[in-house]
Enzyme design. Structure first.
Site, PDB file in Angstrom:
ATOM      1  N   HIS A  69       0.965  -1.173   0.142  1.00 43.83           N
ATOM      2  CA  HIS A  69      -0.013   0.004   0.072  1.00 43.83           C
ATOM      3  C   HIS A  69       0.814   1.345  -0.149  1.00 43.83           C
ATOM      4  CE1 HIS A  69      -3.347  -2.767   1.873  1.00 43.83           C
ATOM      5  NE2 HIS A  69      -3.478  -2.538   0.271  1.00 43.83           N
ATOM      6  N   GLU A  72       1.844   3.710   2.965  1.00 46.28           N
ATOM      7  CA  GLU A  72       2.302   3.031   4.118  1.00 46.28           C
ATOM      8  C   GLU A  72       3.750   3.080   4.135  1.00 46.28           C
ATOM      9  OE1 GLU A  72      -0.045  -0.485   4.494  1.00 46.28           O
ATOM     10  OE2 GLU A  72      -1.805   0.569   4.056  1.00 46.28           O
ATOM     11  N   HIS A 204       2.430  -3.753   7.011  1.00 46.98           N
ATOM     12  CA  HIS A 204       1.659  -2.598   6.420  1.00 46.98           C
ATOM     13  C   HIS A 204       1.491  -1.512   7.623  1.00 46.98           C
ATOM     14  CE1 HIS A 204      -0.851  -4.443   3.543  1.00 46.98           C
ATOM     15  NE2 HIS A 204       0.015  -5.424   3.847  1.00 46.98           N
ATOM     16  N   GLU A 277       0.565  -4.522  11.169  1.00 46.48           N
ATOM     17  CA  GLU A 277       0.218  -3.175  11.144  1.00 46.48           C
ATOM     18  C   GLU A 277       0.881  -2.493  12.196  1.00 46.48           C
ATOM     19  OE1 GLU A 277      -2.069  -2.174   8.871  1.00 46.48           O
ATOM     20  OE2 GLU A 277      -3.389  -3.899   8.163  1.00 46.48           O
TER      21      GLU A 277
HETATM   22  O1  0X9 Z   1      -6.911  -4.056   4.290  1.00 45.83           O
HETATM   23  C1  0X9 Z   1      -5.840  -4.451   4.116  1.00 45.83           C
HETATM   24  O2  0X9 Z   1      -5.327  -4.670   3.256  1.00 45.83           O
HETATM   25  C2  0X9 Z   1      -4.795  -4.460   5.524  1.00 45.83           C
HETATM   26  N1  0X9 Z   1      -5.024  -3.085   6.316  1.00 45.83           N
HETATM   27  S1  0X9 Z   1      -4.542  -1.680   5.684  1.00 45.83           S
HETATM   28  O3  0X9 Z   1      -5.025  -0.652   6.619  1.00 45.83           O
HETATM   29  N2  0X9 Z   1      -3.014  -1.591   5.813  1.00 45.83           N
HETATM   30  O4  0X9 Z   1      -4.979  -1.603   4.452  1.00 45.83           O
HETATM   31  C3  0X9 Z   1      -5.237  -5.749   6.504  1.00 45.83           C
HETATM   32  C4  0X9 Z   1      -4.889  -6.774   5.813  1.00 45.83           C
HETATM   33  C5  0X9 Z   1      -5.170  -7.975   6.796  1.00 45.83           C
HETATM   34  N3  0X9 Z   1      -6.396  -8.673   6.585  1.00 45.83           N
HETATM   35  C6  0X9 Z   1      -7.651  -8.577   7.156  1.00 45.83           C
HETATM   36  N4  0X9 Z   1      -7.735  -7.759   8.089  1.00 45.83           N
HETATM   37  N5  0X9 Z   1      -8.725  -9.347   6.817  1.00 45.83           N
HETATM   38 ZN    ZN Z   2      -1.819  -1.842   4.033  1.00 51.83          ZN
END
Ligand code: 0X9
Ligand code: ZN
Ligand code: CA
Ligand code: CA
Length: 324
Positions: A69, A72, A204, A277
């Protein structure tokens, strides 16, 4: 570029320079590979770090992926930190020396260089998330790379089919060239029918969480995920979380996603893996854009968690007292 007050962050040219300098200064233990290109033609880099780096030895392999992303940016700094840690401490720190002599580490420091550069090129942050691949018949640009992986792609309401969405899953699995390159790289680590990579972290920001698969379902177990598999993920996740204060939980406890790298790494490749994260825990700490002053503290914070991951790379099930 980054705003002057955030100049300690590395833009893509600066990251490339760090990689090139690191491998030039440590040719016995660090080697750079270009595993593919972004939509706009930037290198997708991989750095291997291990004793006898030129030889593909029969050692458990560990994968770190950074910056799917764009906004990030702290995750690129985590890659820079790990590159420095492993190369500077080899031959000095006993634990790191032993790990680099018995494991092969892969650091992919920026999976989405087009997005990273787009986010900073005007000098003010654009809050960009996706890659920069155009979508036919619309002006909406970009695929959410972390919804484009080829396991239960688009299955479960955890992504969008609309190109304008922040979580657009792309036209088909691996339609993003960056995802395709990294997936090909991981498939390429299957040697004599056996996936060499045993454990992985996909970095992330933000929320200070350690997440494990699956993300597509609230169920703990399911196709390909036995109770032992789940408990291994959970126990190693909790062990790492005790060292950095992050909150450990199953990915879907945060929200349902489909087509993430996490679900693919486990579902298709049987690699025990986590989403970290990073800092901050909430928007008040700067959200996606914490000040560069926090980089040293918030990267070093993950040192012991990474050491635990390296420790268990030979047999992750050992963390629940089983030998696979
Ligand atoms: O949404 C995402 O891809 C990740 N969070 S972010 O804020 N960095 O975009 C989390 C991915 C992990 N998987 C789940 N949360 N189901
Ligand atoms: Zn992310
Ligand atoms: Ca080696
Ligand atoms: Ca090997």
């Amino acid at each position: 570029d980054f705003p002057p007050s955030d100049s300690d962050f590395h833009n893509f040219d600066e990251l490339t320079e760090v990689v090139d300098t690191t491998v030039a200064d440590h040719p016995d233990i660090a080697k750079k590979y270009v595993i593919g290109s972004s939509y706009r033609g930037r290198d997708i880099m991989a750095v291997k770090i291990s004793g006898n780096v030129e030889t593909d030895e029969d050692e458990p392999e560990v994968l770190f992926t950074h910056s799917q992303h764009a906004r990030e940016h702290l995750t690129v700094e985590m890659a820079v930190y790990l590159l420095g840690l492993f190369t500077d401490e080899y031959g000095r720190d006993r634990e790191i020396t032993d790990y680099l002599n018995s494991r092969e580490i892969w650091i992919l420091p920026n999976l989405n260089p087009d997005g990273s550069e787009y986010d900073i090129v005007t000098g003010s942050y654009r809050h960009w998330r996706k890659n920069r691949q155009p979508n036919p018949r619309t002006s909406a640009v970009g695929t959410d790379m972390n919804r484009n992986w080829d396991y239960n792609w688009g299955c479960c309401g955890g992504s969008s089919g609309w190109p304008g969405s922040q979580t657009y899953r792309g036209a088909s699995p691996e339609s993003a060239p960056e995802v395709r390159a990294v997936a090909d790289f991981v498939r390429g680590r299957i040697v004599n029918g056996e996936q060499q990579i045993t454990v992985a972290i996909d970095w992330h920001t933000y929320s200070e969480l350690i997440l494990w698969p699956y993300g597509y379902t609230y169920d703990e177990t399911g196709p390909g995920m036995t109770p032992d598999d789940y408990n291994t993920h959970a126990e190693l996740g909790r062990l790492m979380a005790r060292t950095n204060g992050y909150t450990p939980e199953q990915s879907s406890d945060l929200y349902i996603t489909d087509g993430t790298i996490n679900d693919w790494l486990w579902g298709e490749q049987r690699i025990f893996n986590y989403t970290f994260e990073m800092y901050p825990s909430s928007q008040s700490g700067g959200g996606f854009y914490p000040p560069d002053e926090v980089i040293p503290r918030e990267t070093t914070r993950n040192r012991e968690a990474v050491m635990h991951l390296l420790d268990y790379a030979d047999c992750p099930q050992r963390v629940i007292g089983k030998e696979a």
